[in-house]
Design an enzyme around this catalytic site. Structure first.
Site, short mmCIF file in Angstrom:
data_model
loop_
_atom_site.label_atom_id
_atom_site.label_comp_id
_atom_site.label_asym_id
_atom_site.label_seq_id
_atom_site.Cartn_x
_atom_site.Cartn_y
_atom_site.Cartn_z
N GLY A 194 22.45 40.28 2.80
CA GLY A 194 21.97 41.37 1.96
C GLY A 194 20.62 41.01 1.36
CB CYS A 195 17.70 43.03 0.35
SG CYS A 195 18.48 44.37 -0.57
#
Lengths: 333, 333, 333, 333
Positions: free
Chosen positions: D144-145
């Site tokens: 995930g970012c």
């Protein structure tokens, strides 16, 4: 014939916002607005948003300022003490600078440098008992912008015993007007737009003020410059001292405060909703994973964080209703 | 006991700005604010900037609106005529939509489609004689936002014979609130920030209104979406009809207009200076190379371009001073 | 062992973009990057986006630059001629400044002041025959950023006889990086965000270059500063000289140009789509009301408007494929 | 003849960035790009920044994707497991969604809902030993970012015993592209510009991934939406477990990582410096007041936070140099 007010340091962003609020204030007459390098210029050249206001900025002359009933000082940190000393005791003063906020001269020396000018009544009316102190004062030290956002979020929780003062972690982001109007390379639009940039990490000069005003004894504070002209969003986290509903504590603390709004459940503060107003929006929760208290606080750094707060304090000092000439509502979108 | 006003279409951006202005208006009592899909919601859920305003949006019910002295219609284009027809003649109406602006039913059919609802008094008080017409009207059609900016820049020059109406070229950029609050992909922040984007090039539906209001007979109009929430900057160019000082013509036209400011030489209008205000800033020159007149016009599309203008019209219709409850000063930075 | 290139004026925005493009160019070896006040600093201090590039900015010393095969000059206007005169004839030079763009010394004196340095090959490869001229030159004057956007939109229409050169009206907005990196008050983020601001209205110094490059004989040009770091959107309007399909003329002119894209019908250029690339997007129509030709042009002022264009020219001068080390695709959103 | 790659979910922001990186990748041939509602459209209509790329988006058909050597899945969370199950084992897959990140099915059920699809190799090559695991895998779950930004800042400090995993407080702000391309009202430019807005406070679905990847056992995570298209700035604070120089620990951990840069003392990460790149910038200090470790981490949420990371993983899986087709340098200003 209204109350005579003056602004020293009228060319900066806080000064401009003060002039805007004074121009719309039903009881204030602006008798002087002074500046340093911008003295002699028409106000609409310096502040194009005040086009139509017929005013020339003057030199910062104490004898001119002394003619007012109340003087706002919106000067760089370290410059207001000397000017204040030249004004008669009966002239009320609201100092938007940091010079008279701290009780501790050592903290002043460590974070700002130079000689401590002494402490004035702290200009945050929403603290318990503070409204009355301000009303009885002729010298009031306006809060710092970060300090206002963080103190409104945290002070009631510490005072209530709901939050442990020894382990407070704050990350707060501010719009660029909080950094002032001096033309510095890192404040250029080309650098700021599209960017989030932390600064003075672990050593910000507002730390002692925030600790003094909130009662925190251990504080990690990380400020971030955000790509917007105005607004502060503070994320304040602390270890709960006992089972507590933080929202209930805050709601009770601000039940009678016209400018501090504890939001209904499900709504979180965001900065744009406070733009141009003197309001602060708050919301709190307990983190499901860590159990920490998280309080979010949003305000306009030039409103409740500076000029709005200053007018609110001035209203109290002059016996006017606290809300005179101030807006609760933000200019959004 | 104030004047009873109501807002239909209160959930959009113009509606929200109307509510903000009404909440701060010393003579207005808000008796109803209605919406479509947002009916039943608290106003601070729909407009977080109005936190503290105790109000629930209602259904758009003519019988409720009929109870007001004046109704603002802030509905999508094409929807206000039907609602207006259900309101009693004695209820004053300011329509912020386009339905009642055009004299020419063919232009309506071509640019908007459907049946033309007829023309009301055009709500731009700064046009010659218009202030009196508005004051005597119970039905006023508020200007379009682009039309306001362009007409204030151009109409006096054409009326004076200073500009040739047959060859007018306008490029105008608007902040995103002018495009409304419907969630459309091209209005997402990810698309808009960092971007300038032209739209409806050569065919914008405001063209007939602009021609009607300015007197232009040939108009090239290119609108551009700009990465900011509010503000219109219009660059209006025309061939001078004779040797003329365009600034002098404009200054004469607006000598008594409290909200239209022809700037001193050397200062150019820019949008931020008008944010949150009801002001329009103008400046003009003659291009050294081409000899064309160039007039720049800046205003807040939700202020003088929509809600501010509407309140100004309402003030006139109700016999109040034109400036009541409106700000000349912008919220900047 | 690659081609040895150097950059003079590496501390500004165009200089930083040049360094980025050179760092990613498969045939270029950067042998020197020089600066004025920033000489002696690591490049990542001056350009944080180049973190990881091991380089110290040097003094602007002609003997060091003379060691390169090709030198990019990214200096303030008026400073490149003196430096160029000290470089050997066999060192190829691309000048990103204005010094060598104009044929007319009187236009130089009028708009820039001082002595005209003489004209070099104009660095816009997409003009007819220009690609070959550039390939055969050792001295190339890169276009101005506005001039690139406007010339690509207009030159083919005038050359084709489709547009009347005597009545051209252009309004073009630029991101702030086009105004350079000097810390000026009006370029502060607090002033720029949320604002559109026209400047040098009717007297911009790019006018003679635009006229020279496009063939326009009468030009009204209004530049506007837009709240975004990069990008130019030019709205170019002209009177059609005859019945013409402007899109067809443009499509024909750029059939073989890898970086100039005439968009399919229904799509309009917007700046973000070109960010970080060397592309220019074009679209044209005929205004339904006025009959004027309207051409929209979008590019990245630091890409096709400056550093990208410069690398494209350098590629041609060095016998490399035109597209080497350059991107057609924008970095969006 | 290059390596055949395909993208499923090509119409979103991560999908668009993947297409840009693939188009510039020297070893990849794009054989298919599929979408849902946008299937059948030209890619430049969906992604104007890819104008010039001759491609039509196809239906999401497993038989077409199966023809590639490697498939990138850029689908909404919960949709990639079903598609992955239809692809042959020999087709390598990088899943940019969350479906295959978590080891713990209960965490999946709690934060995402539905059935857990099982865990794949975690795609963060900079974790110890992970580069080799990725190189040996045919199924990789991209990070995930937020998780990428926070894990790079924190994991080495916990692994080293320098930070107490039980008391981690993170506030991280992201640009709007991290919220996806669906047209939701709160993502409109009018709402976002000038605004900082927290969301999912105390309950964000990335918490279990961050705990799993960093080793944190107690985590307070507050995400904030920032007014910029791209970029994540994470402020990570933790109690030091012993006297420690956090910068030294980080520098050692990333000595050989081409995309993770521990900045020299005095420089702090900021998001714009990483825009368009696959880099992450880090800096750490010990807070003078509280003694907490503070680590700042900046990256491009579509770069190292999504598409760049995915290409880096694909390079490793395919035996290419890790940096192929990726940029270390940001596109700034």
């Amino acid at each position: 014939m209204g109350i005579r007010v003056a602004v020293a340091g009228a060319s900066g962003y806080a000064g401009g916002e003060l002039l805007r609020l004074i121009a719309g204030h039903p009881e204030f007459d602006l008798v002087a607005a002074t500046a340093h390098s911008q003295a002699g210029h028409r106000v609409d050249v310096v502040h194009p948003q005040l086009t139509g206001l017929d005013l020339v900025l003057g030199e910062t002359d104490p004898t001119i300022l002394a003619d007012a009933d109340l003087v706002f000082l919106a000067l760089p940190h370290g410059q207001s003490a000397a000017l204040a000393a030249q004004l008669p005791a009966e002239v009320r003063i609201v100092d938007l600078g940091a010079d008279h906020r701290l009780a501790d001269p050592y903290a002043w020396a460590q974070y700002y440098g130079g000689t401590h000018a002494g402490q004035w009544t702290y200009g945050l009316p929403e603290l318990p008992g503070q409204r009355e102190l301000i009303a009885g004062s002729t010298r009031v030290a306006n809060t710092g912008c970060y300090a206002a956002a963080i103190t409104l979020a945290l002070a009631p929780l510490i005072a209530d015993g709901a939050a442990n003062p020894a382990d407070v972690v704050v990350v707060a982001a501010s719009g660029t007007s909080g950094a002032g109007r001096a033309a510095k390379p890192h404040l250029l639009a080309s650098e700021v737009m599209g960017d989030l940039s932390p600064y003075r990490v672990g050593t910000h000069q507002h730390v002692p003020e925030i600790k003094q005003a909130t009662g925190a004894t251990g504080l990690s504070f990380t400020p971030v410059l955000a790509p917007m002209p105005r607004g502060i969003l503070a994320t304040v986290t602390a270890v709960p001292a006992r089972g507590v509903d933080p929202q209930e504590v805050l709601a009770r603390a601000y039940a009678d405060a016209p400018f501090v709004h504890v939001l209904p459940e499900g709504r979180w503060p965001h900065t744009a909703a406070t733009l141009g107003s003197n309001s602060c929006h708050l919301q709190a929760t307990v983190d499901v994973d860590s159990g920490r208290l998280i309080v979010l606080s949003a305000l306009d750094n030039l409103g409740k964080g500076a000029a709005g707060q200053a007018v609110q304090n001035a209203n109290l000092m002059l016996g006017l209703p606290e809300t005179t000439g101030l807006s609760i509502w933000g200019v959004t979108p």
